[in-house]
Motif scaffolding. Structure first.
Motif, PDB file in Angstrom:
ATOM      1  N   GLN A 305       0.813  -1.212   0.000  1.00  8.21           N
ATOM      2  CA  GLN A 305       0.000   0.000   0.000  1.00  8.21           C
ATOM      3  C   GLN A 305       0.854   1.272   0.000  1.00  8.21           C
ATOM      4  O   GLN A 305       0.495   2.274   0.614  1.00  8.21           O
ATOM      5  N   GLY A 306       1.965   1.222  -0.715  1.00  6.57           N
ATOM      6  CA  GLY A 306       2.788   2.412  -0.896  1.00  6.57           C
ATOM      7  C   GLY A 306       3.838   2.601   0.168  1.00  6.57           C
ATOM      8  O   GLY A 306       3.628   2.302   1.349  1.00  6.57           O
ATOM      9  N   TRP A 307       4.990   3.089  -0.247  1.00  9.47           N
ATOM     10  CA  TRP A 307       6.140   3.231   0.643  1.00  9.47           C
ATOM     11  C   TRP A 307       6.084   4.475   1.520  1.00  9.47           C
ATOM     12  O   TRP A 307       6.923   4.650   2.400  1.00  9.47           O
ATOM     13  N   ALA A 308       5.093   5.344   1.299  1.00 12.07           N
ATOM     14  CA  ALA A 308       4.959   6.517   2.168  1.00 12.07           C
ATOM     15  C   ALA A 308       4.405   6.132   3.537  1.00 12.07           C
ATOM     16  O   ALA A 308       4.372   6.961   4.447  1.00 12.07           O
ATOM     17  N   ASP A 309       3.965   4.881   3.707  1.00 12.68           N
ATOM     18  CA  ASP A 309       3.488   4.354   4.998  1.00 12.68           C
ATOM     19  C   ASP A 309       2.305   5.146   5.545  1.00 12.68           C
ATOM     20  O   ASP A 309       2.184   5.362   6.755  1.00 12.68           O
ATOM     21  N   VAL A 310       1.405   5.543   4.655  1.00 16.48           N
ATOM     22  CA  VAL A 310       0.222   6.284   5.091  1.00 16.48           C
ATOM     23  C   VAL A 310      -0.791   5.352   5.752  1.00 16.48           C
ATOM     24  O   VAL A 310      -1.440   5.714   6.736  1.00 16.48           O
ATOM     25  N   PHE A 311      -0.899   4.130   5.236  1.00 10.61           N
ATOM     26  CA  PHE A 311      -1.952   3.223   5.678  1.00 10.61           C
ATOM     27  C   PHE A 311      -1.381   2.062   6.495  1.00 10.61           C
ATOM     28  O   PHE A 311      -1.601   0.890   6.192  1.00 10.61           O
ATOM     29  N   ASP A 321      -6.745  -0.913  -2.837  1.00 11.85           N
ATOM     30  CA  ASP A 321      -5.519  -0.405  -3.466  1.00 11.85           C
ATOM     31  C   ASP A 321      -5.414  -0.989  -4.865  1.00 11.85           C
ATOM     32  O   ASP A 321      -5.111  -2.171  -5.043  1.00 11.85           O
ATOM     33  N   PHE A 322      -5.679  -0.161  -5.875  1.00 18.33           N
ATOM     34  CA  PHE A 322      -5.447  -0.555  -7.265  1.00 18.33           C
ATOM     35  C   PHE A 322      -4.089  -0.022  -7.685  1.00 18.33           C
ATOM     36  O   PHE A 322      -3.802   1.170  -7.517  1.00 18.33           O
ATOM     37  N   ILE A 335      15.570  -0.885 -11.586  1.00 16.14           N
ATOM     38  CA  ILE A 335      14.677   0.260 -11.401  1.00 16.14           C
ATOM     39  C   ILE A 335      13.240  -0.240 -11.390  1.00 16.14           C
ATOM     40  O   ILE A 335      12.819  -0.969 -12.290  1.00 16.14           O
ATOM     41  N   LYS A 336      12.476   0.148 -10.350  1.00 18.59           N
ATOM     42  CA  LYS A 336      11.082  -0.268 -10.243  1.00 18.59           C
ATOM     43  C   LYS A 336      10.212   0.948  -9.956  1.00 18.59           C
ATOM     44  O   LYS A 336      10.609   1.849  -9.195  1.00 18.59           O
ATOM     45  N   LEU A 337       9.019   0.963 -10.580  1.00 16.84           N
ATOM     46  CA  LEU A 337       8.086   2.066 -10.411  1.00 16.84           C
ATOM     47  C   LEU A 337       6.707   1.503 -10.076  1.00 16.84           C
ATOM     48  O   LEU A 337       6.311   0.454 -10.607  1.00 16.84           O
ATOM     49  N   PHE A 338       5.969   2.231  -9.219  1.00 19.15           N
ATOM     50  CA  PHE A 338       4.620   1.836  -8.832  1.00 19.15           C
ATOM     51  C   PHE A 338       3.716   3.066  -8.832  1.00 19.15           C
ATOM     52  O   PHE A 338       4.150   4.164  -8.489  1.00 19.15           O
ATOM     53  N   TYR A 339       2.451   2.837  -9.186  1.00 17.39           N
ATOM     54  CA  TYR A 339       1.433   3.865  -9.004  1.00 17.39           C
ATOM     55  C   TYR A 339       0.254   3.221  -8.280  1.00 17.39           C
ATOM     56  O   TYR A 339      -0.231   2.157  -8.683  1.00 17.39           O
ATOM     57  N   HIS A 340      -0.212   3.865  -7.191  1.00 12.22           N
ATOM     58  CA  HIS A 340      -1.315   3.347  -6.387  1.00 12.22           C
ATOM     59  C   HIS A 340      -2.478   4.334  -6.403  1.00 12.22           C
ATOM     60  O   HIS A 340      -2.283   5.554  -6.314  1.00 12.22           O
ATOM     61  N   SER A 353      -3.605   9.069  -3.881  1.00 15.70           N
ATOM     62  CA  SER A 353      -2.802   8.282  -4.820  1.00 15.70           C
ATOM     63  C   SER A 353      -1.334   8.452  -4.471  1.00 15.70           C
ATOM     64  O   SER A 353      -0.941   9.388  -3.769  1.00 15.70           O
ATOM     65  N   GLU A 354      -0.513   7.537  -4.992  1.00 17.78           N
ATOM     66  CA  GLU A 354       0.911   7.566  -4.652  1.00 17.78           C
ATOM     67  C   GLU A 354       1.749   7.063  -5.819  1.00 17.78           C
ATOM     68  O   GLU A 354       1.387   6.098  -6.499  1.00 17.78           O
ATOM     69  N   PHE A 355       2.892   7.712  -6.000  1.00 17.90           N
ATOM     70  CA  PHE A 355       3.904   7.280  -6.968  1.00 17.90           C
ATOM     71  C   PHE A 355       5.152   6.876  -6.209  1.00 17.90           C
ATOM     72  O   PHE A 355       5.622   7.613  -5.333  1.00 17.90           O
ATOM     73  N   ASP A 356       5.696   5.709  -6.521  1.00 23.33           N
ATOM     74  CA  ASP A 356       6.896   5.190  -5.861  1.00 23.33           C
ATOM     75  C   ASP A 356       7.958   4.834  -6.897  1.00 23.33           C
ATOM     76  O   ASP A 356       7.640   4.339  -7.983  1.00 23.33           O
ATOM     77  N   LEU A 357       9.216   5.048  -6.521  1.00 16.93           N
ATOM     78  CA  LEU A 357      10.350   4.715  -7.376  1.00 16.93           C
ATOM     79  C   LEU A 357      11.484   4.197  -6.513  1.00 16.93           C
ATOM     80  O   LEU A 357      11.758   4.744  -5.441  1.00 16.93           O
ATOM     81  N   VAL A 358      12.145   3.135  -6.968  1.00 14.35           N
ATOM     82  CA  VAL A 358      13.330   2.649  -6.269  1.00 14.35           C
ATOM     83  C   VAL A 358      14.375   2.244  -7.294  1.00 14.35           C
ATOM     84  O   VAL A 358      14.058   1.646  -8.330  1.00 14.35           O
ATOM     85  N   VAL A 359      15.633   2.598  -7.009  1.00 14.40           N
ATOM     86  CA  VAL A 359      16.781   2.212  -7.830  1.00 14.40           C
ATOM     87  C   VAL A 359      17.773   1.505  -6.915  1.00 14.40           C
ATOM     88  O   VAL A 359      18.208   2.078  -5.910  1.00 14.40           O
ATOM     89  N   THR A 360      18.122   0.273  -7.240  1.00 12.92           N
ATOM     90  CA  THR A 360      19.090  -0.482  -6.446  1.00 12.92           C
ATOM     91  C   THR A 360      20.235  -0.936  -7.330  1.00 12.92           C
ATOM     92  O   THR A 360      20.043  -1.254  -8.504  1.00 12.92           O
TER      93      THR A 360
END
Length: 397
Positions: A305-311, A321-322, A335-340, A353-360
């Motif tokens: 449910q998103g990396w901002a830890d709202v929920f 959560d779609f 590189i990974k991207l998510f939209y919630h 809504s939330e946009f997430d991005l991670v680069v490892t």
């Protein structure tokens, strides 16, 4: 800085039991030990509507793990974690762990030195039995996990059994205390339990069927007590992977709420190795009449449910959560991207809504780096918009 290293009674009892083992059999065999050492340095930045100050946290986690093989079938693990602030300390570490810094957003990485794991394990021909403080990671950690993203890990004082034969695997855990991410210096850092966790996995071709029953009786936070039954199937057809999962939950123990709620998760993903794309929907049902939504209090919540830890807690109306997701490799980096898109299960109220991005990127066998961000936006007064950003470097000896 000098810190007090705390041992709770179950750990002391386990250590005493280990020392009382017959030494005549051990003395005739070589005792093997190894020490693993790792470091994880992280900067976390948070800007949140409604809080005037931004959070800036700079922390280093140092972990030492001692593994000892006493006999061919008997071993033990003791692991120490230290979390230290380095430089930037303008953040609220949560649950009263930083009482003078309430003007900042929460970054739940309090300072402290603790025993992260301390257990003894017997490995039989078809089953392993462990007693003491240990990790319990069940499946994808949606219901039971270690909250490994935070600097102070969640571990369990417990007795566990792990067994398997062929395509069949079985695990059971009796948990009598949960060592939460806030540390033992505050009441929220330890929850006493009388909890039973059962999980069964069975491989079928390229897929895996799982069934689980979690009877959670939290004696310190009774509102988190519940019984959950669930089934999950994860399969693959060529480059296409899919997940179907359903669970049913109701109140248990001394929970003051009388509720029932369901959980659904459907996920599809196309992955060619260097490129992936997918979508899914996850629903944690609500029960406004019963006063509680579907609750996953032992989960690694940051993964979902998103990396901002709202929920981190489910609204009584539940949450839907779609999401869509994608990933690719570039210059040796993943590189990974998510939209919630979030809404309530009951009533369909928009939550944001939330946009997430991670680069490892792994530089070599010792060093790895990470950049990550989360951007949550909402017009709902109950859920403040916020931005989070992380820079992380890890070193493993």
């Amino acid at each position: 800085m000098v810190r007090e290293l705390k041992f709770k009674m179950p750990i002391a009892l386990m250590t005493s039991s280990l020392l009382m083992l017959p030494l005549d059999g051990i003395a005739s065999e070589a005792i093997e030990s190894e020490i693993d050492l790792s470091f994880r340095y992280r900067v976390e930045l948070v800007s949140q509507d409604g809080i005037a100050e931004d959070a800036e946290a700079s922390t280093l986690r140092t972990r030492a793990t001692i593994k000892t093989k006493w006999r061919p079938k008997l071993d033990s693990v003791i692991e120490f974690d230290d979390v230290t602030e380095i430089g930037m300390d303008d953040f609220n570490s949560g649950q009263g762990t930083s009482p003078t810094r309430g003007q900042f957003p929460v970054v739940a990485d309090p300072e402290g030195t603790e025993v992260n794991q301390a257990y003894i394990r017997y490995s039989g021909d078809s089953a392993k039995f462990a007693l003491g403080r240990q990790r319990i990671l069940i499946g994808n950690q949606r219901f039971v996990g270690g909250v490994g993203w935070r600097q102070n890990e969640q571990t369990y004082d417990s007795f566990t059994v792990n067994s398997g034969a062929g395509e069949f695997k079985y695990s059971y855990a009796y948990v009598y205390n949960v060592n939460r991410i806030f540390g033992e210096s505050v009441p929220a850092g330890d929850h006493q339990h009388n909890t039973h966790l059962v999980n069964v996995d069975y491989k079928i071709g390229k897929g895996k069927f799982s069934g689980y029953y979690f009877a959670i009786d939290n004696e310190d936070a009774v509102g988190l007590s519940n019984n959950t039954f669930g089934i999950r199937y994860q399969g693959k057809a060529g480059d296409f992977g899919y997940i179907f999962e359903y669970a049913s939950q109701s109140d248990a123990g001394d929970n003051p709420n009388d509720y029932k709620a369901n959980y659904y998760h459907i996920d599809g993903n196309y992955n060619t190795g260097n490129f992936s794309v997918g979508a899914g929907i996850e629903v944690l049902g609500g029960d406004q009449t019963g006063g509680q939504g579907f609750t996953t209090s032992l989960a690694t919540l940051h993964k979902f449910q998103g990396w901002a830890d709202v929920f981190l807690g489910t609204p009584t109306a539940g949450i839907e959560d779609f999401y869509i997701k994608g990933g690719f490799k570039l210059a040796g980096a993943d590189i990974k991207l998510f939209y919630h898109d979030f809404s309530t299960d009951e009533g369909g109220v928009d939550l944001g809504s939330e946009f997430d991005l991670v680069v490892t990127k792994k530089f070599n066998k010792h060093w790895a780096g990470l950049f990550k961000l989360a951007d949550f936006s909402s017009d709902n007064a109950s859920y403040a918009s916020r931005d989070k950003m992380w820079f992380m470097l890890t070193y493993q000896l």
